[in-house]
Design a protein around this motif. Structure first.
Motif, PDB file in Angstrom:
ATOM      1  N   SER A 247       0.803  -1.225   0.000  1.00 15.49           N
ATOM      2  CA  SER A 247       0.000   0.000   0.000  1.00 15.49           C
ATOM      3  C   SER A 247       0.834   1.272   0.000  1.00 15.49           C
ATOM      4  O   SER A 247       0.360   2.337  -0.389  1.00 15.49           O
ATOM      5  CB  SER A 247      -0.926   0.005   1.214  1.00 15.49           C
ATOM      6  N   GLN A 248       2.103   1.174   0.432  1.00 14.29           N
ATOM      7  CA  GLN A 248       2.974   2.355   0.468  1.00 14.29           C
ATOM      8  C   GLN A 248       4.022   2.335  -0.655  1.00 14.29           C
ATOM      9  O   GLN A 248       5.033   3.028  -0.579  1.00 14.29           O
ATOM     10  CB  GLN A 248       3.657   2.450   1.821  1.00 14.29           C
ATOM     11  N   GLY A 249       3.769   1.531  -1.669  1.00 11.90           N
ATOM     12  CA  GLY A 249       4.679   1.470  -2.803  1.00 11.90           C
ATOM     13  C   GLY A 249       5.873   0.576  -2.601  1.00 11.90           C
ATOM     14  O   GLY A 249       6.792   0.577  -3.427  1.00 11.90           O
ATOM     15  N   GLN A 250       5.878  -0.192  -1.533  1.00 11.62           N
ATOM     16  CA  GLN A 250       7.014  -1.060  -1.252  1.00 11.62           C
ATOM     17  C   GLN A 250       6.794  -2.446  -1.867  1.00 11.62           C
ATOM     18  O   GLN A 250       5.679  -2.911  -2.013  1.00 11.62           O
ATOM     19  CB  GLN A 250       7.217  -1.201   0.270  1.00 11.62           C
TER      20      GLN A 250
ATOM     21  N   CYS B  40       6.486  -6.283  -1.841  1.00 15.14           N
ATOM     22  CA  CYS B  40       6.036  -7.163  -0.752  1.00 15.14           C
ATOM     23  C   CYS B  40       5.976  -8.627  -1.150  1.00 15.14           C
ATOM     24  O   CYS B  40       5.559  -9.466  -0.342  1.00 15.14           O
ATOM     25  CB  CYS B  40       4.673  -6.707  -0.235  1.00 15.14           C
TER      26      CYS B  40
ATOM     27  N   GLU C 219      14.641   2.930   6.504  1.00 15.69           N
ATOM     28  CA  GLU C 219      13.903   2.996   5.242  1.00 15.69           C
ATOM     29  C   GLU C 219      12.966   1.809   5.042  1.00 15.69           C
ATOM     30  O   GLU C 219      12.129   1.809   4.136  1.00 15.69           O
ATOM     31  CB  GLU C 219      14.878   3.056   4.052  1.00 15.69           C
TER      32      GLU C 219
ATOM     33  N   ILE D 211      10.034  -0.611   4.955  1.00 15.21           N
ATOM     34  CA  ILE D 211       8.579  -0.530   5.066  1.00 15.21           C
ATOM     35  C   ILE D 211       8.041  -1.943   5.143  1.00 15.21           C
ATOM     36  O   ILE D 211       8.275  -2.757   4.253  1.00 15.21           O
ATOM     37  CB  ILE D 211       7.959   0.201   3.856  1.00 15.21           C
TER      38      ILE D 211
ATOM     39  N   GLU E  21       2.122  -3.748   5.687  1.00 15.88           N
ATOM     40  CA  GLU E  21       1.426  -2.475   5.896  1.00 15.88           C
ATOM     41  C   GLU E  21       0.728  -2.011   4.614  1.00 15.88           C
ATOM     42  O   GLU E  21       1.221  -2.230   3.522  1.00 15.88           O
ATOM     43  CB  GLU E  21       2.420  -1.410   6.365  1.00 15.88           C
TER      44      GLU E  21
END
Length: 524
Positions: free
Chosen positions: A175-178, A180, A518, A520, A524
């Motif tokens: 959801s935060q562009g990371q 996964c 950094e 994430i 999340e």
């Protein structure tokens, strides 16, 4: 859908992916433990590197032991950056070279043996650390496969899981562009979702994808470009990373040259026709200082500037007899052709069209029902006249006659000649006078593509704003824009070295990322 979890997922397990897998598991083991899963679409590890022999290292212990350490880190760095006109990421180049000596030790500690440090051609530097193949004390083609086998066993001993015959189809984003996780699929159709903290893309470029080669480089494979096509190297990782916002980097070829249907099968014919003799284009004109025929990057680049990307080398019967008596002008360890002993035998086989030999060609058709003559267009000829040369090659006859007359005048008895066109060393000025003539057509080739993904010195894949995509790393040919358009044969072993060292860097940084500010959380 099968569910899996890992700390680090490595996409593909060629040379760079295998290095990344091994280093990531080693780093995790040293920092409290963790899991690495590598997905490889083929049935074995190593990819194109199995065809290799050696990798570059600078200021290694082996160079010191063999007294080939006169090429320092500063020398190598400055030369490389000047060679690429500072289009390369200087921080990445320096980090790669600085690490290269310790990478030699890293591989050696796994049990890999080395013959020594070698040049590739007469003017190159001694940077290639040659893998020793059991049972021989000579450089051996595909010798790197021994190193790959050892590294694969070592990675598994450390605890890494290598899943073969399984292709990664998608990189998952949180959801935060990371990053996964990934979606993969086995050859039997089973889908796998593997959640993870970091992904390392190591799919080896686009060398087998003829559509992407034409789209991004403008060449038609099998027409004006004859690269090694390693099955499975189709640009998968590049396309998946682009799909989630990775910045596109220029893609180019690790250009060399070959004589299709000859180079990889009839090695004496090939090596003789690669000697520094007359080379013309289809217009019948010289375009290159043939003294540099042994620098395959220079030759390939020059061919790319010619009509239909073809160059035609010509020798005559007197040159053949000279080589039989005195030996070749150039001898390379790669093909290890030192005499003309097999010249007549290989000619007989070639002109007889031996299908069994052609079947071993990496340029051959996959349809084994076709004959050799149909499979690979003839590119080596024996001609009785200049008219016949023009007929079989398509070269302009009148210009060819004028060029040979001018060239022979420059040769001036071989010993005292002067090449006022391109300043070729007078030792290589051998006139073309006496049939039969032997003729070869050369075309650009390449070991594979370089570039596609934009990365920084930590091998983090960058987005269009040149910011890292959290948790996404790249290595090997997918990221090899560092070569800035030209493979540097003066520092031989560079691409395998870049694969090894960029894989290690990506792995180290991926493990560091999980303990950094950094990081994430993928959940999340």
């Amino acid at each position: 859908m099968k569910q899996m979890e890992a700390d680090v997922v490595v996409v593909a397990c060629g040379m760079s992916g295998l290095a990344a897998t091994t280093q990531a598991q080693q780093s995790l083991n040293e920092t409290g433990g963790g899991t690495v899963v590598a997905f490889e679409k083929s049935g074995t590890t190593g990819g194109a590197a199995n065809m290799g022999m050696a990798f570059l290292a600078v200021e290694s212990q082996l160079q010191k032991e063999t007294m080939t350490n006169d090429w320092t880190l500063d020398d190598a760095f400055n030369f490389f950056m000047e060679y690429t006109h500072w289009k390369s990421d200087a921080k990445l180049v320096r980090r790669w070279f600085n690490m290269s000596g310790s990478t030699y030790e890293w591989v050696k500690d796994m049990g890999v043996e080395f013959l020594g440090v070698y040049k590739y051609f007469k003017d190159s530097h001694a940077t290639q650390h040659m893998v020793k193949v059991p049972g021989t004390t000579k450089p051996t083609e595909r010798g790197a496969s021994v190193m790959i086998k050892t590294m694969t066993e070592h990675a598994k001993e450390l605890g890494a899981e290598i899943v073969l015959n399984t292709s990664v189809k998608q990189i998952l984003i949180g959801s935060q562009g990371q990053v996964c996780g990934v979606i993969a699929q086995s050859d039997d159709g089973e889908e796998i979702e593997c959640l993870c903290n970091a992904v390392i893309v190591a799919t080896g470029g686009i060398g087998n994808n003829v559509d992407m080669i034409e789209k991004y480089m403008g060449w038609k494979w099998g027409v004006d470009m004859f690269t090694f096509r390693i099955p499975g190297i189709d640009g998968d990782g590049i396309n998946m990373a682009w799909a989630i916002g990775a910045k596109k980097a220029n893609i180019f070829m690790e250009v060399t040259y070959n004589t299709p249907g000859t180079t990889d099968v009839f090695k004496t014919l090939s090596e003789v026709m690669r000697q520094p003799n007359l080379l013309v284009n289809l217009d019948g004109k010289r375009f290159f200082n043939e003294e540099h025929m042994d620098n395959t990057t220079f030759t390939g680049n020059s061919l790319l500037q010619q009509k239909h990307h073809v160059g035609i080398s010509i020798i005559d019967s007197k040159i053949v007899e000279y080589y039989k008596e005195h030996g070749l002008d150039y001898i390379t360890y790669h093909h290890n052709i030192k005499t003309m002993d097999n010249w007549e035998h290989e000619k007989e086989l070639y002109f007889a069209g031996v299908k069994s030999a052609a079947e071993n060609s990496v340029f051959a058709s996959e349809d084994k029902s076709v004959s050799y003559a149909d499979d690979v267009e003839r590119n080596f000829f024996e001609c009785q006249s200049l008219e016949e040369i023009a007929e079989v090659t398509g070269v302009n006859l009148e210009n060819l006659k004028a060029t040979i007359e001018e060239y022979n005048a420059m040769c001036n008895g071989w010993a005292n000649g002067y090449d006022y066109q391109f300043t070729k060393d007078h030792r290589f000025l051998k006139p073309i006078t006496t049939p039969p003539y032997y003729v070869a057509r050369h075309f650009p080739s390449g070991y594979g593509s370089l570039g596609g993904l934009t990365v920084n010195e930590n091998m983090q894949v960058l987005n269009n704003s040149l910011n890292p995509i959290p948790g996404l790393y790249g290595c090997g040919n997918d990221t090899a824009g560092v070569f800035a358009g030209d493979y540097c044969f003066y520092n031989p072993g560079s691409t395998m070295s870049y694969a090894l060292n960029s894989g290690r860097i990506a792995a180290m940084e991926a493990v560091k990322y999980m303990d950094s500010d950094e990081f994430i959380d993928p959940e999340e």
